[in-house]
Design a protein around this motif. Structure first.
Motif, PDB file in Angstrom:
ATOM      1  N   ILE A   8      57.020  -0.227  71.143  1.00 37.37           N
ATOM      2  CA  ILE A   8      58.291  -0.390  70.446  1.00 37.37           C
ATOM      3  C   ILE A   8      58.312   0.624  69.311  1.00 37.37           C
ATOM      4  N   VAL A   9      59.433   1.336  69.166  1.00 34.80           N
ATOM      5  CA  VAL A   9      59.567   2.344  68.122  1.00 34.80           C
ATOM      6  C   VAL A   9      60.462   1.844  66.993  1.00 34.80           C
ATOM      7  N   GLU A  10      61.585   1.233  67.348  1.00 36.33           N
ATOM      8  CA  GLU A  10      62.550   0.796  66.335  1.00 36.33           C
ATOM      9  C   GLU A  10      63.321  -0.410  66.841  1.00 36.33           C
ATOM     10  N   VAL A  11      63.673  -1.311  65.910  1.00 33.76           N
ATOM     11  CA  VAL A  11      64.425  -2.521  66.240  1.00 33.76           C
ATOM     12  C   VAL A  11      65.541  -2.695  65.220  1.00 33.76           C
ATOM     13  N   ALA A  12      66.697  -3.105  65.701  1.00 29.65           N
ATOM     14  CA  ALA A  12      67.809  -3.471  64.821  1.00 29.65           C
ATOM     15  C   ALA A  12      68.351  -4.817  65.293  1.00 29.65           C
ATOM     16  N   ALA A  13      68.565  -5.726  64.357  1.00 30.50           N
ATOM     17  CA  ALA A  13      69.121  -7.042  64.674  1.00 30.50           C
ATOM     18  C   ALA A  13      70.207  -7.344  63.665  1.00 30.50           C
ATOM     19  N   MET A  14      71.366  -7.764  64.170  1.00 32.46           N
ATOM     20  CA  MET A  14      72.484  -8.033  63.280  1.00 32.46           C
ATOM     21  C   MET A  14      73.311  -9.203  63.786  1.00 32.46           C
ATOM     22  N   VAL A  15      74.117  -9.735  62.901  1.00 33.50           N
ATOM     23  CA  VAL A  15      75.028 -10.819  63.249  1.00 33.50           C
ATOM     24  C   VAL A  15      76.394 -10.220  63.524  1.00 33.50           C
ATOM     25  N   GLY A  16      76.981 -10.574  64.654  1.00 33.67           N
ATOM     26  CA  GLY A  16      78.315 -10.114  65.020  1.00 33.67           C
ATOM     27  C   GLY A  16      79.193 -11.311  65.351  1.00 33.67           C
ATOM     28  N   GLY A  17      80.291 -11.045  66.023  1.00 33.10           N
ATOM     29  CA  GLY A  17      81.215 -12.118  66.364  1.00 33.10           C
ATOM     30  C   GLY A  17      82.032 -12.540  65.164  1.00 33.10           C
ATOM     31  N   ASP A  18      82.405 -13.819  65.138  1.00 28.76           N
ATOM     32  CA  ASP A  18      83.186 -14.341  64.015  1.00 28.76           C
ATOM     33  C   ASP A  18      82.578 -15.664  63.543  1.00 28.76           C
ATOM     34  N   ALA A  19      83.201 -16.277  62.559  1.00 27.49           N
ATOM     35  CA  ALA A  19      82.656 -17.494  61.962  1.00 27.49           C
ATOM     36  C   ALA A  19      82.558 -18.634  62.978  1.00 27.49           C
ATOM     37  N   ASP A  20      83.487 -18.697  63.925  1.00 24.14           N
ATOM     38  CA  ASP A  20      83.464 -19.762  64.927  1.00 24.14           C
ATOM     39  C   ASP A  20      82.442 -19.508  66.034  1.00 24.14           C
ATOM     40  N   ASP A  21      82.222 -18.262  66.381  1.00 22.03           N
ATOM     41  CA  ASP A  21      81.295 -17.886  67.449  1.00 22.03           C
ATOM     42  C   ASP A  21      80.404 -16.723  67.016  1.00 22.03           C
ATOM     43  N   PRO A  22      79.436 -16.966  66.106  1.00 24.26           N
ATOM     44  CA  PRO A  22      78.560 -15.867  65.683  1.00 24.26           C
ATOM     45  C   PRO A  22      77.650 -15.425  66.824  1.00 24.26           C
ATOM     46  N   LEU A  23      77.397 -14.137  66.874  1.00 26.62           N
ATOM     47  CA  LEU A  23      76.549 -13.561  67.909  1.00 26.62           C
ATOM     48  C   LEU A  23      75.336 -12.885  67.288  1.00 26.62           C
TER      49      LEU A  23
END
Length: 133
Positions: A8-23
């Motif tokens: 593994i070289v690089e990882v990115a993790a983020m929250v997307g979607g909206d308040a009702d359905d966060p991804l």
């Protein structure tokens, strides 16, 4: 048959979607041991009960080429998107030779970029190489 990529070289993790359905959105860059790998993807570990550490594990896997391929590290990348579990605080991506962990932060709706008071309301993630873990 699928197998772990080399590193593994690089990882990115983020929250997307909206308040009702966060991804949860996860992206990983890695190195395969040879050129020609196909179907490179992130496979989440499945838990019966949420892990105590709040970290969702993923394997970065792919299919080795059927024929001969050059024995040189080749860059690969994969992404995963799915529901954001309420217990989740981070992700950990595994390869054959290492793993990388990244915390996932949800940003406060009250955060104001124009606030010069210096209250320390910023949130930022970090990447930690857990090769010796």
């Amino acid at each position: 048959m699928s197998e772990l990529v080399r590193e593994i070289v690089e990882v990115a993790a983020m929250v997307g979607g909206d308040a009702d359905d966060p991804l949860l959105i996860v992206e990983a860059d890695g190195l395969a041991p040879t050129a020609g790998w196909t179907h490179v993807r992130l496979e989440p570990h499945v838990y019966i009960t949420p892990p105590d550490d709040g970290v969702q594990d993923f394997d970065l896997v792919g299919d080795r080429p059927a024929g001969s391929a050059a024995d040189a590290l080749a860059p690969v990348e994969a992404g995963w998107e799915g529901p954001l579990a309420d217990w989740l605080i981070g992700v950990r991506i595994h390869a054959a030779d290492n793993m990388i962990e990244e915390e996932v932060f949800e940003f406060d709706d009250d955060f104001d970029d124009d606030d010069d008071a210096g209250g320390g309301d910023s949130a930022e993630g970090h990447v930690r190489d857990n090769e010796d873990a």
